[in-house]
Design a protein around this motif. Structure first.
Motif, mmCIF file in Angstrom:
data_model
loop_
_atom_site.group_PDB
_atom_site.id
_atom_site.type_symbol
_atom_site.label_atom_id
_atom_site.label_comp_id
_atom_site.label_asym_id
_atom_site.label_seq_id
_atom_site.Cartn_x
_atom_site.Cartn_y
_atom_site.Cartn_z
ATOM 1 N N LYS B 134 0.835 -1.178 0.000
ATOM 2 C CA LYS B 134 0.000 0.000 0.000
ATOM 3 C C LYS B 134 0.880 1.242 0.000
ATOM 4 C CE LYS B 134 -3.801 2.171 2.415
ATOM 5 N NZ LYS B 134 -4.597 2.248 3.652
ATOM 6 N N PRO B 135 0.625 2.239 -0.831
ATOM 7 C CA PRO B 135 -0.527 2.430 -1.722
ATOM 8 C C PRO B 135 -0.278 1.971 -3.164
ATOM 9 C CG PRO B 135 0.731 4.445 -1.599
ATOM 10 C CD PRO B 135 1.489 3.415 -0.799
ATOM 11 N N ARG B 136 0.658 1.079 -3.419
ATOM 12 C CA ARG B 136 1.067 0.798 -4.795
ATOM 13 C C ARG B 136 0.483 -0.497 -5.354
ATOM 14 N NH1 ARG B 136 5.012 3.238 -2.101
ATOM 15 N NH2 ARG B 136 5.759 5.208 -2.974
ATOM 16 N N GLU B 137 -0.538 -1.063 -4.721
ATOM 17 C CA GLU B 137 -1.073 -2.345 -5.201
ATOM 18 C C GLU B 137 -1.632 -2.242 -6.618
ATOM 19 O OE1 GLU B 137 -2.129 -0.732 -2.452
ATOM 20 O OE2 GLU B 137 -2.714 -2.100 -0.860
ATOM 21 N N LEU B 138 -2.266 -1.113 -6.908
ATOM 22 C CA LEU B 138 -2.880 -0.998 -8.240
ATOM 23 C C LEU B 138 -1.807 -0.979 -9.324
ATOM 24 C CD1 LEU B 138 -5.696 1.604 -7.527
ATOM 25 C CD2 LEU B 138 -5.887 -0.864 -7.829
ATOM 26 N N ASN B 139 -0.726 -0.272 -9.039
ATOM 27 C CA ASN B 139 0.349 -0.237 -10.027
ATOM 28 C C ASN B 139 0.969 -1.619 -10.206
ATOM 29 O OD1 ASN B 139 1.086 1.715 -11.759
ATOM 30 N ND2 ASN B 139 2.812 2.478 -10.562
ATOM 31 N N ILE B 331 -3.020 -29.095 -18.474
ATOM 32 C CA ILE B 331 -2.339 -28.764 -17.208
ATOM 33 C C ILE B 331 -1.069 -27.948 -17.454
ATOM 34 C CG2 ILE B 331 -1.076 -29.777 -15.259
ATOM 35 C CD1 ILE B 331 -3.212 -31.883 -15.074
ATOM 36 N N PRO B 332 -0.144 -28.437 -18.291
ATOM 37 C CA PRO B 332 1.083 -27.632 -18.481
ATOM 38 C C PRO B 332 0.829 -26.284 -19.136
ATOM 39 C CG PRO B 332 1.063 -29.517 -19.962
ATOM 40 C CD PRO B 332 -0.061 -29.715 -19.007
ATOM 41 N N ALA B 333 -0.214 -26.177 -19.966
ATOM 42 C CA ALA B 333 -0.440 -24.904 -20.650
ATOM 43 C C ALA B 333 -1.034 -23.867 -19.713
ATOM 44 C CB ALA B 333 -1.356 -25.114 -21.854
ATOM 45 N N LEU B 334 -1.862 -24.318 -18.770
ATOM 46 C CA LEU B 334 -2.575 -23.346 -17.954
ATOM 47 C C LEU B 334 -2.062 -23.248 -16.520
ATOM 48 C CD1 LEU B 334 -6.270 -23.890 -19.110
ATOM 49 C CD2 LEU B 334 -4.558 -22.305 -19.969
ATOM 50 N N VAL B 335 -1.656 -24.375 -15.928
ATOM 51 C CA VAL B 335 -1.389 -24.362 -14.490
ATOM 52 C C VAL B 335 -0.154 -23.529 -14.109
ATOM 53 C CG1 VAL B 335 -0.842 -25.804 -12.501
ATOM 54 C CG2 VAL B 335 -2.688 -26.447 -14.028
ATOM 55 N N PRO B 336 1.022 -23.753 -14.725
ATOM 56 C CA PRO B 336 2.167 -22.927 -14.289
ATOM 57 C C PRO B 336 1.927 -21.438 -14.516
ATOM 58 C CG PRO B 336 2.917 -24.777 -15.621
ATOM 59 C CD PRO B 336 1.424 -24.742 -15.732
ATOM 60 N N LEU B 337 1.415 -21.098 -15.686
ATOM 61 C CA LEU B 337 1.125 -19.693 -15.977
ATOM 62 C C LEU B 337 0.092 -19.158 -14.994
ATOM 63 C CD1 LEU B 337 1.811 -17.533 -18.152
ATOM 64 C CD2 LEU B 337 -0.288 -18.199 -19.296
ATOM 65 N N GLY B 338 -0.926 -19.981 -14.724
ATOM 66 C CA GLY B 338 -1.989 -19.566 -13.807
ATOM 67 C C GLY B 338 -1.468 -19.362 -12.408
ATOM 68 N N ILE B 339 -0.647 -20.310 -11.929
ATOM 69 C CA ILE B 339 -0.105 -20.185 -10.570
ATOM 70 C C ILE B 339 0.719 -18.906 -10.467
ATOM 71 C CG2 ILE B 339 1.580 -21.139 -8.950
ATOM 72 C CD1 ILE B 339 0.806 -23.889 -9.796
ATOM 73 N N LEU B 340 1.609 -18.692 -11.447
ATOM 74 C CA LEU B 340 2.523 -17.553 -11.352
ATOM 75 C C LEU B 340 1.772 -16.234 -11.451
ATOM 76 C CD1 LEU B 340 5.526 -18.887 -13.459
ATOM 77 C CD2 LEU B 340 5.446 -18.524 -11.004
ATOM 78 N N MET B 341 0.908 -16.092 -12.460
ATOM 79 C CA MET B 341 0.254 -14.806 -12.674
ATOM 80 C C MET B 341 -0.773 -14.514 -11.578
ATOM 81 S SD MET B 341 1.718 -13.334 -15.070
ATOM 82 C CE MET B 341 2.763 -13.603 -16.477
ATOM 83 N N THR B 342 -1.562 -15.546 -11.205
ATOM 84 C CA THR B 342 -2.540 -15.319 -10.144
ATOM 85 C C THR B 342 -1.815 -15.030 -8.834
ATOM 86 O OG1 THR B 342 -3.801 -17.030 -11.265
ATOM 87 C CG2 THR B 342 -4.674 -16.228 -9.183
ATOM 88 N N GLY B 343 -0.769 -15.801 -8.577
ATOM 89 C CA GLY B 343 -0.007 -15.586 -7.357
ATOM 90 C C GLY B 343 0.558 -14.180 -7.287
ATOM 91 N N LEU B 344 1.110 -13.723 -8.410
ATOM 92 C CA LEU B 344 1.665 -12.376 -8.445
ATOM 93 C C LEU B 344 0.580 -11.341 -8.188
ATOM 94 C CD1 LEU B 344 4.052 -12.609 -11.523
ATOM 95 C CD2 LEU B 344 4.707 -12.115 -9.179
ATOM 96 N N ALA B 345 -0.560 -11.517 -8.874
ATOM 97 C CA ALA B 345 -1.620 -10.512 -8.768
ATOM 98 C C ALA B 345 -2.161 -10.440 -7.347
ATOM 99 C CB ALA B 345 -2.750 -10.837 -9.752
ATOM 100 N N TYR B 347 -0.635 -11.467 -4.500
ATOM 101 C CA TYR B 347 0.308 -11.452 -3.381
ATOM 102 C C TYR B 347 0.165 -10.241 -2.454
ATOM 103 C CZ TYR B 347 4.180 -12.760 -0.544
ATOM 104 O OH TYR B 347 4.919 -13.141 0.542
ATOM 105 N N PRO B 348 0.060 -9.020 -2.993
ATOM 106 C CA PRO B 348 -0.055 -7.877 -2.076
ATOM 107 C C PRO B 348 -1.255 -8.006 -1.145
ATOM 108 C CG PRO B 348 0.262 -7.126 -4.320
ATOM 109 C CD PRO B 348 0.057 -8.599 -4.388
ATOM 110 N N PHE B 349 -2.338 -8.577 -1.659
ATOM 111 C CA PHE B 349 -3.552 -8.659 -0.856
ATOM 112 C C PHE B 349 -3.470 -9.817 0.136
ATOM 113 C CE2 PHE B 349 -4.330 -6.861 -5.028
ATOM 114 C CZ PHE B 349 -4.727 -5.591 -4.649
ATOM 115 N N ILE B 350 -2.848 -10.908 -0.294
ATOM 116 C CA ILE B 350 -2.659 -12.029 0.631
ATOM 117 C C ILE B 350 -1.743 -11.596 1.784
ATOM 118 C CG2 ILE B 350 -1.667 -14.342 0.868
ATOM 119 C CD1 ILE B 350 -2.496 -14.861 -2.026
ATOM 120 N N GLU B 351 -0.678 -10.866 1.423
ATOM 121 C CA GLU B 351 0.254 -10.434 2.463
ATOM 122 C C GLU B 351 -0.455 -9.513 3.461
ATOM 123 O OE1 GLU B 351 3.495 -7.553 1.660
ATOM 124 O OE2 GLU B 351 4.824 -9.187 2.264
ATOM 125 N N GLN B 352 -1.295 -8.617 2.941
ATOM 126 C CA GLN B 352 -2.048 -7.721 3.831
ATOM 127 C C GLN B 352 -2.962 -8.509 4.747
ATOM 128 O OE1 GLN B 352 -4.319 -4.564 2.002
ATOM 129 N NE2 GLN B 352 -2.446 -3.710 1.137
#
Lengths: 359, 547
Positions: B134-139, B331-345, B347-352
């Protein structure tokens, strides 16, 4: 040079290895840095160093100028057309461009570091949130505006507006429908099943030369032949499904996975399109009879119905029923009995069905 | 200079009369930008994007996004008279018949690789320093979208030349689309305008590549920069730096000049690569034909992790009710990409949520001071890196003489074990570095002076750390931990009574507990006291006897 004055100059061991030197201008009371004149936090550069730097920067800018001239000259002087001439043109243009850009970049950097002052300016931050008064004003104004507009009061207006928006919002999606035809059953067929002009079975021809294949002459010890349907040698859409690999085995080499009724004299034809994601399975290892797809290394046993022996492909390469025509050339007796290429949602276990029908 | 020259005052007055730009400049000309090398990583991505726009525009002047068949009669002799698509022909034309065409094509490709390199390095910097808080989650979210779009932009870009390599990529794209349940077949038919390869995909990818995605990228990059500008940059902890200020150099003139130079550096390096490092020599691959492939086909580097995932997946496929679920592709086409991108998106909110921390943060944390976050980051990098390496397992196998299937089998194990080991090792390293910091503050720094004690013991004299370093170390802030203490009657707080609440308090305690609190600089204990004495002793000048 250090704040640890209890040490003589010969012993100034106050830094951790790998940290900036003690005269780096991070520390404000560093004696190596002049006290700011006028503006606090702006530390003017050393005039002696600056004068020296000026000459360096000017030299770099001149180099950049010369490189720019060289770039234009190379464009005019070096023509393209052959590999060698293109390479010369590429090297002279690229090298002069890179030298020009880098000389400018280094020049400006030296300018900033040696001629401009060092800065240690401080600016206040402000909380991003608006103050409570502002928030309250916005809230009140929002409510006032909503009331004035009548959006809240007139329920009929609100509902018909939403109603009107729904189909118009869908319209852009509907417009995309003509991007392509619906799949139908097209993924289940290849051109091997299409009738030929004379009504005769379709011949197998060698990819690249278009030559038909005499069964009696065909021998591929240790190799595979890439084969395409006659009449579709240049049709990429057809080739994307109908390309074959052709191999010849001695009778005792073939195992039960291979349908012998679909072979001719030990000659077997499999789809070349990998059942994983559709790359051509183009590599063959003679001693093991393994067909390898170079993309993701799915491996198929050619002597055993091209069943999967390793890798991510889940299904064998489909086998094409082949025979010979009256002139002795290899022909397709029918289309593939199962869909070729990568799996798709509507596919189902076509192999199991085929076995059921056979038994 | 006492007053600006008339050439500047004239137009400036004209503009200010009409736009009121003066008050904007008054606020922003001397805007302060903190200085740290790691703050420049994002600029690499920004400047690569500008280079991409410039070189890409040049390429569009000659490139013809058409799959119509033509016969090649250009100056590259080896393909003379060969049938090919117009797209491939025009790509050859740019390479061999346009002066500077090959250079610009190679600069474009290198800049694309550099674009993603810059984005990822920048993203990792922001992640590891907690600059997304915070306050940079949107960026941060904008950044995650930018990265995803950049991958798509790369895919649509390297598919355009319609050579044998780009066609292999398209074929795999088609295979992956087909594996999507329910709608996959339709998606593939809509994208390719019917059956693969069809005659539409190049022109469609062209529109997506040069208009749609760049437009969105441009808009989002602008928003990214504006938000950074408005929220002000984070800074490293140090002397006189607080959560309420920014210390550094002003935009005009220092930062402006440095940024300009950095753009030129980026362009210069990419130009060097484009000149001397051959990339994507399409003329060697030949025109696309779905019946052919060359061994060692590989996507651009940022797609390598998806390729690796496809390669190590076991052949799982489920058939039911006449339908097929192709897990070996899905699975290989969606899961790794999904884990990484969703996790990244997220993370700031999970940490909060875990820390309960709702405060604004303007310090860039040192990675060691938030060991669990750093471990999660390194663990993810390991996951990504292993997949990426396995995307080249055929080359690893060939160059290191390892059996091809062995690399796959090892990969299937390491993809799970590797990240776990990385997590543990990173955590230990972080704690170790924290201990080192605490030691520097409490014991000082080795001085190189050896002293013999009256008892005969030799010790090395320690001196206090330099002030800027000590300040930097003291910039460590504790991570908040959720209140979990039971009150007097043994009842935990309301939020911690559900199973999820209990998990949350546990995670919070693990995440935030400071195992190595920094001392106040005063040290205790027998041995340390001897060191303390040394400071005094050395101060008195006794050390001269040591010579």
């Amino acid at each position: 040079m250090t704040e640890q004055n209890e040490f003589p100059e010969s012993r100034v061991p106050v830094r951790v290895i790998g940290t900036p030197p003690a005269d780096a201008p991070i520390v404000e009371n560093d004696p190596g840095v002049h006290a700011p004149e006028g503006v606090p936090g702006v530390i003017p550069a050393d005039p002696v160093k600056a004068r020296k730097a000026e000459r360096v920067v000017a030299l770099l800018f001149v180099i950049a100028f010369l490189a720019g001239v060289a770039f234009i000259a190379s464009y005019v002087l070096f023509q393209v057309g052959t590999i060698d001439r293109t390479a010369t043109s590429n090297y002279t243009l690229g090298a002069s461009l890179a030298v020009g850009l880098l000389a400018l970049a280094i020049g400006i950097t030296v300018w900033v570091r040696q001629i401009m002052p060092k800065y240690n300016l401080v600016q206040e931050r402000h909380a991003m949130a608006s103050d409570p008064d502002t928030r309250e004003y916005v809230r009140d104004t929002f409510v006032q505006g909503a009331d004035e507009s009548g959006f809240v009061k007139h329920r009929l207006l609100r509902r018909t507006l939403l109603l009107a928006a729904a189909p118009l919002g869908l319209a852009p999606l509907i417009l995309l429908k003509d991007l392509g035809p619906l799949p139908g059953t097209s993924l289940r067929h290849t051109v091997w099943g299409e009738p030929t002009k004379g009504g005769k079975p379709r011949r197998l021809v060698v990819e690249g030369t278009g030559r038909p294949i005499l069964a009696a002459d065909f021998n591929s010890p240790g190799g595979i032949l890439s084969v395409v349907p006659e009449g579709f040698e240049e049709d990429l859409d057809a080739l994307a499904k109908a390309t074959l690999i052709l191999l010849k085995f001695r009778p005792e080499e073939l195992k039960q996975g291979t349908n012998l009724n679909w072979t001719h004299d030990g000659i077997v034809a499999y789809s070349k399109i990998c059942t994983h994601v559709g790359c051509p399975a183009a590599l063959y290892e003679q001693t093991t009879h393994h067909i390898l797809c170079p993309c993701h290394q799915s491996t198929f046993d050619a002597s055993d119905g091209a069943k999967v022996v390793f890798g991510p492909a889940a299904r064998p390469l489909p086998q094409l029923p082949i025979g010979i025509d009256e002139e002795g050339y290899l022909v397709a007796k029918s289309d593939f009995k199962v869909p070729v290429g990568p799996s798709f949602w509507e596919r189902g276990d076509a192999e199991a069905k085929l076995r059921e029908n056979a038994s | 200079m006492n007053a600006p020259p008339k050439a500047i005052t004239g137009p400036s007055t004209f503009l200010d009369d009409r736009l009121g730009a003066g008050s904007f400049l008054k606020r922003n000309l001397r805007k302060i930008f903190p200085d740290h090398w790691s703050f420049l990583l994002g600029e690499i991505a920004l400047y690569s994007f500008i280079i991409l726009l410039l070189t890409g525009t040049f390429l569009t002047f000659w490139f013809k996004p058409s799959m119509g068949e033509v016969t090649y009669f250009g100056s590259y002799r080896e393909l003379y008279g060969v049938r090919m698509s117009e797209a491939y022909q025009s790509a050859l034309h740019i390479s061999f018949d346009v002066r500077g065409g090959l250079l610009i094509r190679q600069i474009h490709h290198w800049a694309a690789l550099m674009f993603v390199v810059g984005m990822m390095a920048h993203m990792l910097r922001v992640f590891f320093t907690g600059a997304y808080r915070k306050p940079r989650e949107l960026n941060w979210l904008i950044g995650v979208i930018l990265l995803t779009l950049a991958l798509l932009e790369g895919l649509t870009g390297y598919s355009l030349p319609d050579d044998l390599l780009s066609g292999a990529g398209l074929r795999i794209t088609e295979g992956v689309m087909l594996s999507i349940p329910v709608i996959g077949t339709y998606l593939a038919f809509f994208l390719f305008g019917g059956e693969y390869p069809g005659h539409d995909v190049i022109s469609r990818f062209y529109t997506i590549h040069i208009l749609l995605i760049p437009g969105i990228l441009l808009a989002l990059i602008s928003a990214h920069l504006i938000l950074m500008w408005v929220q002000k940059h984070t800074q490293m902890a140090g002397k006189d730096r607080t959560e309420r200020n920014v210390v550094g150099a002003p935009f005009y003139p220092a930062f402006m000049a440095k940024s300009g130079a950095f753009f030129l550096f980026t362009f210069g390096v990419v130009a060097l690569l484009g000149t001397f490092a051959q990339i994507n020599p399409i003329w060697l691959f030949g025109p696309y034909n779905p019946a052919n492939i060359s061994a060692g086909s590989q996507p651009d580097w940022y797609m390598g992790f998806l390729e690796g995932a496809l390669r190590i997946m076991p052949p799982w496929e489920i058939n039911f009710l006449d339908h097929t679920l192709t897990l070996s592709v899905l699975i290989p086409a969606l899961v790794p990409l999904g884990i990484l991108m969703t996790g990244l998106a997220l993370y700031p909110f999970i940490e909060q949520w875990v820390t309960g921390d709702r405060r604004e943060h303007h310090f860039a944390e040192r990675p060691r001071n938030n060991p669990h976050r750093t471990s999660i980051g390194i663990s993810s990098i390991t996951f990504y890196g292993i997949l990426w390496l396995l995307g080249a397992n055929d080359l690893i196998s060939a160059n290191f003489h390892i059996d091809l299937y062995t690399t796959t089998l090892i990969g299937r194990v390491v993809i799970f074990v590797g990240p776990a080991i990385a997590y543990w090792a990173t955590y230990r390293i972080c704690i170790g570095l924290q201990r080192k910091d605490a030691e520097v503050l409490s014991h000082g720094v080795e001085s190189g002076v050896i002293k013999r004690m009256p008892s005969g013991e030799y010790i090395e004299v320690h001196t206090p750390a330099a002030e800027d370093i000590a300040e930097h170390i003291r910039g460590k802030h504790e991570i908040p931990v959720l209140e979990s203490a039971e009150d007097g009657e043994g009842i935990p707080p309301k939020s911690a009574r559900t199973p999820l609440g209990r998990l949350r308090t546990k995670m919070s305690a693990a995440y935030g507990t400071d195992h190595v609190p920094l001392g106040d600089g005063h040290v205790h204990g027998e041995h340390e006291e001897a060191h303390e004495d040394e400071h005094a002793a050395v101060g008195a000048g006794e050390h001269k006897q040591l010579h």
